[in-house]
Design a protein around this motif. Structure first.
Motif, PDB file in Angstrom:
ATOM      1  N   TYR A 121       0.841  -1.196   0.000  1.00 29.73           N
ATOM      2  CA  TYR A 121       0.000   0.000   0.000  1.00 29.73           C
ATOM      3  C   TYR A 121       0.877   1.248   0.000  1.00 29.73           C
ATOM      4  CZ  TYR A 121       1.122   0.057   5.003  1.00 29.73           C
ATOM      5  OH  TYR A 121       1.788   0.081   6.202  1.00 29.73           O
ATOM      6  N   ASP A 122       0.234   2.372  -0.329  1.00 32.74           N
ATOM      7  CA  ASP A 122       0.898   3.672  -0.387  1.00 32.74           C
ATOM      8  C   ASP A 122       0.960   4.246   1.026  1.00 32.74           C
ATOM      9  OD1 ASP A 122       1.553   6.384  -0.689  1.00 32.74           O
ATOM     10  OD2 ASP A 122       0.604   6.506  -2.657  1.00 32.74           O
ATOM     11  N   ARG A 123       2.146   4.277   1.586  1.00 32.98           N
ATOM     12  CA  ARG A 123       2.305   4.697   2.982  1.00 32.98           C
ATOM     13  C   ARG A 123       1.947   6.164   3.183  1.00 32.98           C
ATOM     14  NH1 ARG A 123       4.786   1.731   6.691  1.00 32.98           N
ATOM     15  NH2 ARG A 123       5.897   0.507   5.132  1.00 32.98           N
ATOM     16  N   THR A 124       2.017   6.990   2.138  1.00 29.72           N
ATOM     17  CA  THR A 124       1.718   8.412   2.315  1.00 29.72           C
ATOM     18  C   THR A 124       0.264   8.636   2.708  1.00 29.72           C
ATOM     19  OG1 THR A 124       1.139   8.827  -0.011  1.00 29.72           O
ATOM     20  CG2 THR A 124       3.462   8.986   0.588  1.00 29.72           C
ATOM     21  N   PHE A 125      -0.621   7.678   2.399  1.00 31.32           N
ATOM     22  CA  PHE A 125      -2.025   7.813   2.774  1.00 31.32           C
ATOM     23  C   PHE A 125      -2.206   7.797   4.296  1.00 31.32           C
ATOM     24  CE2 PHE A 125      -2.865   7.314  -1.559  1.00 31.32           C
ATOM     25  CZ  PHE A 125      -4.224   7.404  -1.839  1.00 31.32           C
ATOM     26  N   GLN A 180      -4.567  11.314   3.309  1.00 31.15           N
ATOM     27  CA  GLN A 180      -5.954  11.086   2.912  1.00 31.15           C
ATOM     28  C   GLN A 180      -6.698  10.103   3.805  1.00 31.15           C
ATOM     29  OE1 GLN A 180      -3.195  10.854   0.998  1.00 31.15           O
ATOM     30  NE2 GLN A 180      -3.622  11.286  -1.161  1.00 31.15           N
ATOM     31  N   TYR A 181      -6.096   8.975   4.118  1.00 31.66           N
ATOM     32  CA  TYR A 181      -6.798   7.956   4.898  1.00 31.66           C
ATOM     33  C   TYR A 181      -7.043   8.432   6.322  1.00 31.66           C
ATOM     34  CZ  TYR A 181      -7.842   3.454   7.088  1.00 31.66           C
ATOM     35  OH  TYR A 181      -8.436   2.440   7.795  1.00 31.66           O
ATOM     36  N   LEU A 182      -6.018   8.992   6.952  1.00 29.55           N
ATOM     37  CA  LEU A 182      -6.174   9.467   8.319  1.00 29.55           C
ATOM     38  C   LEU A 182      -7.182  10.614   8.393  1.00 29.55           C
ATOM     39  CD1 LEU A 182      -5.336   9.266  11.267  1.00 29.55           C
ATOM     40  CD2 LEU A 182      -3.420  10.798  10.773  1.00 29.55           C
ATOM     41  N   ALA A 183      -7.232  11.438   7.352  1.00 28.97           N
ATOM     42  CA  ALA A 183      -8.158  12.581   7.340  1.00 28.97           C
ATOM     43  C   ALA A 183      -9.593  12.168   7.049  1.00 28.97           C
ATOM     44  CB  ALA A 183      -7.698  13.611   6.316  1.00 28.97           C
ATOM     45  N   ARG A 217      -9.539   2.677   2.992  1.00 29.95           N
ATOM     46  CA  ARG A 217      -8.327   1.869   3.126  1.00 29.95           C
ATOM     47  C   ARG A 217      -7.913   1.278   1.781  1.00 29.95           C
ATOM     48  NH1 ARG A 217      -5.595  -2.590   5.500  1.00 29.95           N
ATOM     49  NH2 ARG A 217      -4.759  -2.141   7.576  1.00 29.95           N
ATOM     50  N   ASP A 218      -8.909   0.843   0.994  1.00 27.30           N
ATOM     51  CA  ASP A 218      -8.606   0.233  -0.302  1.00 27.30           C
ATOM     52  C   ASP A 218      -7.969   1.230  -1.267  1.00 27.30           C
ATOM     53  OD1 ASP A 218      -9.618  -2.141   0.628  1.00 27.30           O
ATOM     54  OD2 ASP A 218     -11.555  -1.953  -0.395  1.00 27.30           O
ATOM     55  N   ASP A 219      -8.233   2.517  -1.074  1.00 26.51           N
ATOM     56  CA  ASP A 219      -7.668   3.527  -1.974  1.00 26.51           C
ATOM     57  C   ASP A 219      -6.145   3.586  -1.876  1.00 26.51           C
ATOM     58  OD1 ASP A 219     -10.198   4.306  -2.836  1.00 26.51           O
ATOM     59  OD2 ASP A 219     -10.414   5.783  -1.232  1.00 26.51           O
ATOM     60  N   ALA A 220      -5.604   3.111  -0.761  1.00 27.55           N
ATOM     61  CA  ALA A 220      -4.153   3.150  -0.564  1.00 27.55           C
ATOM     62  C   ALA A 220      -3.437   1.980  -1.228  1.00 27.55           C
ATOM     63  CB  ALA A 220      -3.827   3.164   0.931  1.00 27.55           C
ATOM     64  N   LEU A 245      -0.414   1.379   7.895  1.00 28.12           N
ATOM     65  CA  LEU A 245      -1.872   1.367   7.890  1.00 28.12           C
ATOM     66  C   LEU A 245      -2.434   0.875   9.215  1.00 28.12           C
ATOM     67  CD1 LEU A 245      -3.072   0.119   4.371  1.00 28.12           C
ATOM     68  CD2 LEU A 245      -3.586   2.302   5.485  1.00 28.12           C
ATOM     69  N   ALA A 246      -1.797  -0.119   9.806  1.00 28.09           N
ATOM     70  CA  ALA A 246      -2.287  -0.620  11.092  1.00 28.09           C
ATOM     71  C   ALA A 246      -2.215   0.470  12.155  1.00 28.09           C
ATOM     72  CB  ALA A 246      -1.482  -1.846  11.522  1.00 28.09           C
ATOM     73  N   ASP A 247      -1.152   1.285  12.119  1.00 29.35           N
ATOM     74  CA  ASP A 247      -1.057   2.415  13.049  1.00 29.35           C
ATOM     75  C   ASP A 247      -2.202   3.396  12.811  1.00 29.35           C
ATOM     76  OD1 ASP A 247       1.388   1.447  14.094  1.00 29.35           O
ATOM     77  OD2 ASP A 247       2.511   2.475  12.523  1.00 29.35           O
ATOM     78  N   ALA A 248      -2.449   3.703  11.535  1.00 27.76           N
ATOM     79  CA  ALA A 248      -3.530   4.630  11.200  1.00 27.76           C
ATOM     80  C   ALA A 248      -4.882   4.063  11.625  1.00 27.76           C
ATOM     81  CB  ALA A 248      -3.521   4.931   9.706  1.00 27.76           C
ATOM     82  N   ASP A 249      -5.067   2.746  11.444  1.00 31.05           N
ATOM     83  CA  ASP A 249      -6.314   2.102  11.876  1.00 31.05           C
ATOM     84  C   ASP A 249      -6.541   2.308  13.374  1.00 31.05           C
ATOM     85  OD1 ASP A 249      -6.941   1.150   9.349  1.00 31.05           O
ATOM     86  OD2 ASP A 249      -6.010  -0.809   9.695  1.00 31.05           O
ATOM     87  N   ARG A 250      -5.505   2.064  14.161  1.00 33.17           N
ATOM     88  CA  ARG A 250      -5.629   2.200  15.608  1.00 33.17           C
ATOM     89  C   ARG A 250      -5.937   3.643  16.012  1.00 33.17           C
ATOM     90  NH1 ARG A 250      -1.575  -1.920  15.500  1.00 33.17           N
ATOM     91  NH2 ARG A 250       0.091  -0.369  15.289  1.00 33.17           N
ATOM     92  N   LEU A 251      -5.272   4.584  15.346  1.00 38.11           N
ATOM     93  CA  LEU A 251      -5.501   5.984  15.679  1.00 38.11           C
ATOM     94  C   LEU A 251      -6.913   6.417  15.281  1.00 38.11           C
ATOM     95  CD1 LEU A 251      -4.589   8.707  16.713  1.00 38.11           C
ATOM     96  CD2 LEU A 251      -3.431   9.104  14.529  1.00 38.11           C
ATOM     97  N   ILE A 252      -7.367   5.993  14.100  1.00 36.92           N
ATOM     98  CA  ILE A 252      -8.722   6.341  13.664  1.00 36.92           C
ATOM     99  C   ILE A 252      -9.753   5.774  14.631  1.00 36.92           C
ATOM    100  CG2 ILE A 252     -10.450   5.917  11.864  1.00 36.92           C
ATOM    101  CD1 ILE A 252      -8.094   6.049   9.836  1.00 36.92           C
ATOM    102  N   ALA A 253      -9.544   4.533  15.051  1.00 32.85           N
ATOM    103  CA  ALA A 253     -10.466   3.931  16.017  1.00 32.85           C
ATOM    104  C   ALA A 253     -10.468   4.721  17.327  1.00 32.85           C
ATOM    105  CB  ALA A 253     -10.087   2.475  16.272  1.00 32.85           C
TER     106      ALA A 253
END
Length: 515
Positions: free
Chosen positions: A159-163, A167-170, A175-178, A244-252
């Motif tokens: 996946y694209d780590r910049t997301f 974009q993903y965090l915002a 998630r699939d877009d990355a 992405l897993a870090d972003a998932d945890r933060l979003i949750a």
């Protein structure tokens, strides 16, 4: 230049060599470019993040994206330079009687097929981040996928780590877009870790005991986020954002939180701050720096960035550190209490060199950024092992010394160059000019080149109005530029510096201006 409707054709005289002419056909954006006397027609939107290619440039037979500097072959539409991988659509062009018209879509260019993968041998790539994925994708694109094994520990498809910080965090992308393109024909070992490398036997051993032989080994192990060391930093409500897993945890975590404390005012830290504000959170930024980005961009840009984030609701505690965190508030080193529901640390990353060190490979001096030392062909001290991406300390021919950079596009282009080199399709040494971008609300920054410090700088334009180019010099020679609102200038600088690379004898190309 206004877009032209191709329904009635375009006069041939409008299509000068190398000029990009924007047009539409049945509502679709198209760009026309005359290349080597022949008119080429391609879809007009970058396949990476939909930038208008009419605002880019044509250089050395490539059409270059104005936003993130992706490159497409003008004749075939192939995505030849990251961060884009999907080709542009092509169209059949008819030029007669002084008019140019489109006669429907052209068939995609057939992918090259290599029946002789012996030129590659067995390639094992450790890591499927930007560098590892790009290397494997380019090998597979040229028909050598069957010779490639990718080992990645994370467990997610590439996946694209910049997301993760944008974009993903915002909340502006799913998630699939990355997702990055699948690696066709490649043996991908996902969710498994490497125990060690036996250089003498040329074998990689996994932690489950599996042994994988290699002819060429590529280390693309990337970097890990640095965790803070204040009291309470080991709590579950202290986050880093690397994957992405870090972003998932933060979003949750944001579902039950209204206030965030971001530690660090680097590009990543500020992107996280902007993304959390986009989610409706209150954000306080704590940083030991006097101004955001000052160490890389200078005080003028730093002050502008601070003002921009403050205008969006962020508060800053600069020149300060977190001494203690209890889950409800951070106590700073000057006694200030900053209330919050969670902490996000964006204080940098460190190269993951454990495998390389255990294998006895030469590491770069930590004072110069550390990492794995590689030569101009991206080879480590063992010629059968290459290192690419965040861990590679590689010679920079313009600067005259090695550098290690942690930019997404740099990692991808390292991987692509190495793949071409292994396939016998790359001439000379690796000589890409570093590039990265950073997004802050409606402001996009582009950075081309590299310098160690921003002290020797010259500014053209108005930083406060976010229309500027800051040029940075090292040893009296311009080596980098940071721009906002000047995308063509950034592209032109990148191209000029590519052409001014020293040749095999250490001399600059006579065709270019090295300034």
């Amino acid at each position: 230049m206004a877009e032209r409707d191709l329904a009635n054709g375009i006069a041939s005289t409008e299509l000068a060599e190398g000029r990009i002419v924007p047009a539409t056909l049945d509502g679709q954006d198209i760009v026309l470019v005359r290349h080597r006397g022949r008119v080429c027609a391609l879809s007009g939107t970058c396949t990476h993040l939909k930038a208008p290619l009419a605002d880019g440039i044509v250089a050395d037979g490539t059409l270059r994206c104005p936003w993130h500097h992706a490159r497409f072959d003008v004749e075939t539409g192939e995505a030849v330079g990251a961060p884009a991988f999907t080709p542009l659509d092509r169209f059949i062009v008819v030029e007669e009687d002084g008019q140019v018209r489109i006669d429907g879509p052209a068939d995609p260019v057939e992918k090259p097929i290599s029946d002789d993968t012996g030129i590659v041998g067995t390639v094992v790539i450790i890591g499927a981040g930007g560098a590892g994925h790009a290397c494997a994708e380019m090998l597979a694109r040229h028909g050598a996928g069957r010779a490639v094994t990718v080992i990645e520990e994370e467990g997610d498809a590439p996946y694209d780590r910049t997301f993760c910080s944008k974009q993903y965090l915002a909340g502006k992308a799913d998630r699939d877009d990355a997702a990055l393109p699948a690696l066709e024909g490649v043996d991908v070992r996902s969710g498994v870790a490497v125990a060690g490398i036996d250089r003498e036997a040329k074998v990689v051993t996994l932690r489950d005991g599996t042994r994988i032989p290699y002819r060429t080994l590529v280390l693309a192990t990337g970097a890990a986020a640095i965790r803070p060391d204040f009291y309470g930093a080991d709590r579950n409500d202290v986050h880093v954002v690397r994957g992405l897993a870090d972003a998932d945890r933060l979003i949750a975590a944001t579902a039950d939180a209204g206030r965030a404390i971001v530690l660090g005012s680097s590009y990543i830290g500020l992107e996280v701050a902007a993304s959390l504000i986009a989610r409706g959170m209150e954000v306080a930024v704590v940083s030991g720096d006097a101004l955001p980005l000052e160490k890389t961009a200078g005080p003028e840009v730093g002050a502008m960035i601070r003002d921009l984030h403050e205008s969006k609701g962020a508060t800053f505690h600069l020149g300060r550190h977190i001494a203690r965190w209890d889950g409800k508030a951070a106590m700073l080193d000057d006694g200030t209490r900053v209330e919050g529901d969670l902490v996000v640390a964006g204080i940098g990353v460190q190269p993951r060199v454990e495998l390389a060190e255990a294998a006895g490979l030469t590491l770069a001096d930590k004072a110069a950024g550390g990492g794995v030392q590689v030569d101009a062909m991206l080879r480590t001290s063992d010629p059968a092992i290459h290192a690419i991406g965040d861990i590679a300390s590689a010679p920079d021919p313009r600067l005259g010394h090695p550098i290690r950079v942690e930019h997404w596009v740099v990692a991808q282009r390292m991987g692509q160059w190495l793949a071409r080199h292994l396939l016998g399709k790359a001439e000379g040494a690796y000589q890409e000019v570093p590039f990265f971008w950073s997004g802050h609300y409606d402001l996009s920054l582009r950075y081309v080149g590299h310098v160690g410090a921003p002290d020797d700088r010259r500014t053209d334009g108005d930083v406060a109005d976010r229309d500027f180019a800051v040029s940075f010099a090292e040893d009296g020679r311009e080596q980098a530029v940071l721009t906002a609102g000047r995308d063509v200038l950034a592209l032109d600088k990148e191209h000029r510096w590519e052409r001014s690379m020293p040749d095999a004898d250490g001399r600059n190309s006579p065709e270019s201006d090295p300034s």
